[in-house]
Motif scaffolding. Structure first.
Motif, short mmCIF file in Angstrom:
data_model
loop_
_atom_site.label_atom_id
_atom_site.label_comp_id
_atom_site.label_asym_id
_atom_site.label_seq_id
_atom_site.Cartn_x
_atom_site.Cartn_y
_atom_site.Cartn_z
N ARG A 29 0.83 -1.21 0.00
CA ARG A 29 0.00 0.00 0.00
C ARG A 29 0.86 1.25 0.00
NH1 ARG A 29 -2.89 -1.53 5.34
NH2 ARG A 29 -0.88 -2.58 5.56
N LEU A 30 0.60 2.14 -0.95
CA LEU A 30 1.30 3.41 -1.05
C LEU A 30 0.52 4.46 -0.25
CD1 LEU A 30 3.53 5.23 -2.31
CD2 LEU A 30 2.01 5.52 -4.29
N GLU A 36 -3.49 18.41 2.75
CA GLU A 36 -4.92 18.28 2.47
C GLU A 36 -5.50 17.01 3.05
OE1 GLU A 36 -2.01 18.97 0.40
OE2 GLU A 36 -2.99 17.96 -1.28
N GLY A 37 -4.64 16.04 3.37
CA GLY A 37 -5.15 14.79 3.91
C GLY A 37 -4.30 13.62 3.46
N THR A 38 -4.72 12.43 3.85
CA THR A 38 -3.96 11.22 3.53
C THR A 38 -4.68 10.42 2.46
OG1 THR A 38 -3.00 11.09 5.73
CG2 THR A 38 -3.05 9.06 4.46
N THR A 39 -3.91 9.96 1.49
CA THR A 39 -4.44 9.05 0.47
C THR A 39 -3.64 7.76 0.49
OG1 THR A 39 -3.06 10.26 -1.12
CG2 THR A 39 -5.42 10.76 -1.11
N ILE A 40 -4.35 6.64 0.30
CA ILE A 40 -3.71 5.33 0.29
C ILE A 40 -4.25 4.52 -0.89
CG2 ILE A 40 -3.25 3.22 1.61
CD1 ILE A 40 -3.93 4.72 4.15
N GLY A 41 -3.32 3.82 -1.56
CA GLY A 41 -3.74 2.96 -2.66
C GLY A 41 -2.93 1.68 -2.67
N HIS A 156 5.28 6.71 2.11
CA HIS A 156 5.91 5.43 2.43
C HIS A 156 5.04 4.30 1.93
CE1 HIS A 156 3.41 6.49 5.96
NE2 HIS A 156 3.07 5.22 5.92
N LEU A 157 5.55 3.09 2.10
CA LEU A 157 4.83 1.90 1.65
C LEU A 157 4.60 0.98 2.83
CD1 LEU A 157 7.15 2.03 -1.24
CD2 LEU A 157 4.81 1.38 -1.77
N LEU A 158 3.41 0.40 2.87
CA LEU A 158 3.07 -0.57 3.90
C LEU A 158 2.90 -1.94 3.25
CD1 LEU A 158 0.36 1.45 5.89
CD2 LEU A 158 2.75 1.06 6.54
N PRO A 159 3.25 -3.00 3.98
CA PRO A 159 3.05 -4.34 3.42
C PRO A 159 1.55 -4.63 3.29
CG PRO A 159 3.70 -4.46 5.72
CD PRO A 159 3.83 -3.02 5.33
N PRO A 160 1.19 -5.62 2.49
CA PRO A 160 -0.22 -6.00 2.39
C PRO A 160 -0.77 -6.37 3.76
CG PRO A 160 1.09 -7.13 0.72
CD PRO A 160 2.06 -6.46 1.65
#
Length: 198
Positions: A29-30, A36-41, A156-160
């Motif tokens: 997950r990026l 303005e806020g947090t976005t995750i994809g 940053h990146l998070l693991p699945p």
DNA sequence: GCAGGGATTTTCT
DNA sequence: GAAAATCCCTGCG
């Protein structure tokens, strides 16, 4: 941030074989936390650009002002402008000085969809991140973020998530290149509705 | 639904 | 001068 979210991927994750890192990034997950806020994809489609024997890579002819970030240590961001108006977000891999990176081509929007729609203009969720230029816009990533360290900080990146299953990975040709076009260095989650193309 | 063209920076021929 | 790791809008079926 819950415990389930996990800790950001560390530099060791990005070091080494670029094709392996590219496949490992599928499902990660990026995250971008902006004013303005947090976005995750969730990453569902990537392309590998290798340090050697890859004439399609921006690094193929050595460092320039534009591609300098590609030669940083693994785990840094390489963001460039394409066709004069779209940004493309890459993660540096391999080793410092090598010039290898993975282009993030498509995301499954997970959080901050309203902000993504605001940045992109009112669109269906499917059209928010289904392409490299689109996801850079939706996530608010520009050349201002070129060279950022992705192992600590706002991007940053998070693991699945534990238990998440991505299913089979499909390898296919990279998009929009003419050199080394026959090499299958694009990796995507098979039959994923969020990809940039079938 | 698909094809064609325009926008606009960096790099190389 | 032209192509490039792209996207969006238009016009036509």
């Amino acid at each position: 941030m819950s415990v389930r979210a996990g800790r950001p991927l560390e530099r060791a994750f990005f070091r080494g074989d670029t094709q392996s890192v590219a496949e490992k990034l599928l499902g990660a997950r990026l995250v971008h936390t902006a004013l303005e806020g947090t976005t995750i994809g969730r990453i569902v489609e990537v392309e590998a650009y290798l340090a050697e024997d890859d004439p399609a890579s921006h690094s193929a002819r050595g460092p320039t002002d534009r591609n300098a970030s590609m030669f940083l240590a693994p785990g840094h961001a390489y963001v460039y402008l394409i066709y004069g108006l779209h940004h493309c977000f890459n993660v540096v891999t391999a080793r410092a000085g090598a010039g290898a990176a993975v282009l993030i081509r498509a995301l499954e929007p997970l959080a901050g969809l309203e902000l993504m729609m605001e940045r992109r203009g009112a669109l269906r969720p499917r059209d928010l991140c289904s392409g490299p230029g689109k996801l850079a816009q939706a996530m608010g990533l520009t050349r201002a973020h070129d060279g950022r360290d992705l192992t600590s900080g706002a991007i940053h990146l998070l693991p699945p998530e534990p238990g998440w299953r991505g299913g089979p990975v499909a390898a296919s040709r990279r998009v929009g290149i003419s050199k080394a076009a026959e090499r299958e260095l694009r990796y995507s989650l098979a039959s994923c509705p969020w990809s940039s193309r079938p």
